[in-house]
Write an enzyme that holds these catalytic residues in place. Sequence first.
Site, PDB file in Angstrom:
ATOM      1  N   HIS A 161      69.592   0.722 -73.411  1.00  0.00           N
ATOM      2  CA  HIS A 161      70.751   0.545 -72.533  1.00  0.00           C
ATOM      3  C   HIS A 161      70.889   1.765 -71.625  1.00  0.00           C
ATOM      4  CE1 HIS A 161      72.393  -2.188 -75.858  1.00  0.00           C
ATOM      5  NE2 HIS A 161      72.389  -2.946 -74.778  1.00  0.00           N
ATOM      6  N   CYS A 248      78.498   2.947 -78.509  1.00  0.00           N
ATOM      7  CA  CYS A 248      78.448   1.507 -78.841  1.00  0.00           C
ATOM      8  C   CYS A 248      79.477   1.107 -79.878  1.00  0.00           C
ATOM      9  CB  CYS A 248      77.106   1.107 -79.429  1.00  0.00           C
ATOM     10  SG  CYS A 248      75.733   2.052 -78.930  1.00  0.00           S
TER      11      CYS A 248
HETATM   12  C1  CIR Z   1      71.062  -4.048 -80.545  1.00  0.00           C
HETATM   13  O1  CIR Z   1      69.823  -3.958 -80.463  1.00  0.00           O
HETATM   14  O2  CIR Z   1      71.696  -4.776 -79.791  1.00  0.00           O
HETATM   15  C2  CIR Z   1      71.793  -3.245 -81.588  1.00  0.00           C
HETATM   16  N1  CIR Z   1      70.971  -3.120 -82.745  1.00  0.00           N
HETATM   17  C3  CIR Z   1      72.150  -1.884 -81.064  1.00  0.00           C
HETATM   18  C4  CIR Z   1      73.077  -1.933 -79.884  1.00  0.00           C
HETATM   19  C5  CIR Z   1      73.431  -0.591 -79.415  1.00  0.00           C
HETATM   20  N2  CIR Z   1      74.358  -0.671 -78.352  1.00  0.00           N
HETATM   21  C6  CIR Z   1      74.386   0.160 -77.320  1.00  0.00           C
HETATM   22  O3  CIR Z   1      73.496   1.005 -77.168  1.00  0.00           O
HETATM   23  N3  CIR Z   1      75.342  -0.008 -76.425  1.00  0.00           N
END
Ligand code: CIR
Length: 253
Positions: A161, A248
């Site tokens: 991201h 997140c």
């Molecule tokens: C994913 O791959 O969507 C989750 N395991 C981690 C999301 C992390 N979110 C972020 O960096 N905003």
Amino acid sequence: MFKNAIVKTPCKNIANGLSEAKLGIPDFERALEQHKNYIKALESCGLSVLILDPDDNFPDSTFIEDACLVTPKCAVITNPGAASRKKEAQKIAKTIQSLDRPFEFIKEPGTLDAGDVMMVENHYYVGLSQRTNQQGADQLNDILKNYGMTSSVVTLDTMLHLKTGVSYLENNNLLAFGELVSKPEFIKFNIIEVDEDEGYAANSVWINDFVLVPTGFPKTFEKIKAAGYKPIEVDVFEFRKLDGGLSCLSLRY
Ligand code: CIR
């Protein structure tokens, strides 16, 4: 200034979350403990924290930031790019609809994870990633425009991201790592560069002149301190195992 945060308790099924980190499987009890400490850190920055119940149907749902963007003028319920996470946004919609501001939706074929969206005052940088596509970014741009805000896109090559590698610390200071250090889009900022061996700490979170920094990245901690902020270390290693960072784990508004 932020006054509020929303978090979602990790679920028992967290071990089944998406991951490319190769750091092992998260331990549920430790994740719960770290999440509680994260909430305490938010509170110590002056935020009032709403804690949503866990949901075993969505192993990644504790990464609540991806499901919604809360701006000062409206909230945007996203359409997350990963198939297993799509319905997380629908689930959070009820909570968001009860906030004090109007709400909007990102719709198919647009996808957008709000971890790809970085707010800099009235402007929003949107990472085009494996999760956020051009249609998603265009829809967000139209929504923001209707509320007097603007956005622009940043293409990502390696990051999951946008905010995996860049965090706005206010006062024109941008914490940046790797491919994002030299992006022409960010040339106007005072870049605080995160060292090669501390990349994970590029996802730190400014909250009312405190900055939450992940535990274990002393060089970045000192750089943030030297820039005049009050850094607070928070251990989120169990969430790192699922590619999740500090930002997140909450919505801040
Ligand atoms: C994913 O791959 O969507 C989750 N395991 C981690 C999301 C992390 N979110 C972020 O960096 N905003």
